[in-house]
Design a protein around this motif. Structure first.
Motif, PDB file in Angstrom:
ATOM      1  N   GLN A   1       2.533   5.761   4.038  1.00 18.53           N
ATOM      2  CA  GLN A   1       1.209   5.173   3.099  1.00 18.53           C
ATOM      3  C   GLN A   1       0.722   6.361   3.378  1.00 18.53           C
ATOM      4  O   GLN A   1      -0.056   6.303   4.772  1.00 18.53           O
ATOM      5  N   ASP A  16       0.258  -1.508   4.355  1.00 20.25           N
ATOM      6  CA  ASP A  16       1.130  -1.800   2.971  1.00 20.25           C
ATOM      7  C   ASP A  16       3.062  -2.274   3.413  1.00 20.25           C
ATOM      8  O   ASP A  16       2.872  -2.572   4.956  1.00 20.25           O
ATOM      9  N   ALA A  62      -3.059  -4.814  -0.996  1.00 24.51           N
ATOM     10  CA  ALA A  62      -3.031  -3.283  -0.859  1.00 24.51           C
ATOM     11  C   ALA A  62      -2.906  -2.915  -1.897  1.00 24.51           C
ATOM     12  O   ALA A  62      -3.235  -1.673  -2.365  1.00 24.51           O
TER      13      ALA A  62
END
Ligand SMILES: O=C(O)CCC(=O)C(=O)O
Length: 281
Positions: free
Chosen positions: A224, A230, A268
């Protein structure tokens, strides 16, 4: 950490895999029996009733962290066999999303490429879309532009009311000039498309709801790039990379033990999706 590995025997032909790699999509693939689809639809509609009739933006996404039946579908052995044949044996599922168009509704999905928004650095990610009701052309099934996974296309945010995408994303090209192909699905069938394949869908002009559940699978080496933390579910093989926190598996519907993780992952996700939008007051 290790998850169950592949069953014996191929579920896709070599031609199907070659077609997918060349064109960026593959459809249809038979996955669920009529009984399995009916059970999934009932479970979804019970969940919607418990949410006051509508999942809203909060429960539309990431429900595999709250509902055991969604988590089980994400780990369906035949589905994972197909995904493994497309992108390899060590698999994370980044998210699950319900795509619901009510009967005779104007809801649509603007043409877009997910790779532009998700912050993931691995363009092998494959999106799976499971039809939990009929997704005919009239019901607003998805269409794709074959081969579009090879190029980035510019997008704009429209925030259009009937566009089911968070930012109302739209490609800045006219898809009708690029030979789009429809992917109609019967209940229980599945389509696959690459994270860069341009896709979209029109309104539902039928008397039944069009219900889809998408799941987004990537190799465990993916990273990510937009946020520091994440989450993803380890669904098959080994994760030697540790780039994502592994989603806990719910034991009961709206499992209190997994709810805090679900909320952190949802936060997130919001940050990722809106990361490159101009600040508002
Ligand atoms: O449900 C639709 O029509 C679009 C779904 C979608 O954009 C996706 O699965 O990536």
């Amino acid at each position: 950490m290790q998850e169950a590995s592949a069953s014996m025997g191929r579920v896709l032909t070599e031609d199907q895999v070659d077609d997918y790699l060349r064109d960026g999509w593959l459809s249809p693939f038979d996955l669920l029996t009529a009984d399995e689809v009916a059970a999934a639809r009932l479970a979804l509609e019970d969940f919607e009733a418990s949410c006051g009739g509508d999942l809203g933006p909060v429960y539309r996404s990431g429900s595999h962290m709250l509902l055991p039946w969604v988590d089980d579908l994400m780990r369906h052995p035949r589905l994972l066999d197909a995904v493994e044949e497309l992108i390899g044996p060590d698999l994370l599922c980044w998210n699950s999303i319900f795509w619901i168009k009510e009967a005779n509704s104007a809801s649509y999905v603007g043409w877009h490429q997910d790779y532009e928004y998700w912050g993931l650095d691995d363009d092998r990610l494959v999106s799976v879309w499971i039809a939990l009701s009929s997704a005919s052309v009239e019901a607003g099934c998805m269409s794709v532009i074959p081969g579009s996974q090879r190029h980035s296309i510019s997008h704009r945010d429209t925030y259009a009311a009937n566009n089911l995408l968070s930012r109302g994303q739209e490609l800045e090209i006219d898809p009708s000039e690029h030979d789009p192909v429809s992917m109609p699905l019967s209940p229980g069938q599945v389509s696959f498309h690459n994270v860069r394949t341009a896709h979209g869908s029109g309104p539902n002009t039928t008397d039944d709801r069009r219900i889809g559940l998408s799941m987004h699978f990537m190799p465990t080496s993916a990273r990510q790039t937009k946020v520091d933390w994440d989450a993803a579910a380890l669904v098959r093989g080994i994760d030697d990379h540790g780039n994502f926190a592994h989603c806990p598996r719910p034991k009961i519907d709206m499992d209190r033990d997994t709810l805090p993780f679900f909320k952190k992952a949802a936060e997130a996700m919001r940050e990722i999706i809106y990361a490159d939008t101009p600040a508002t007051e």
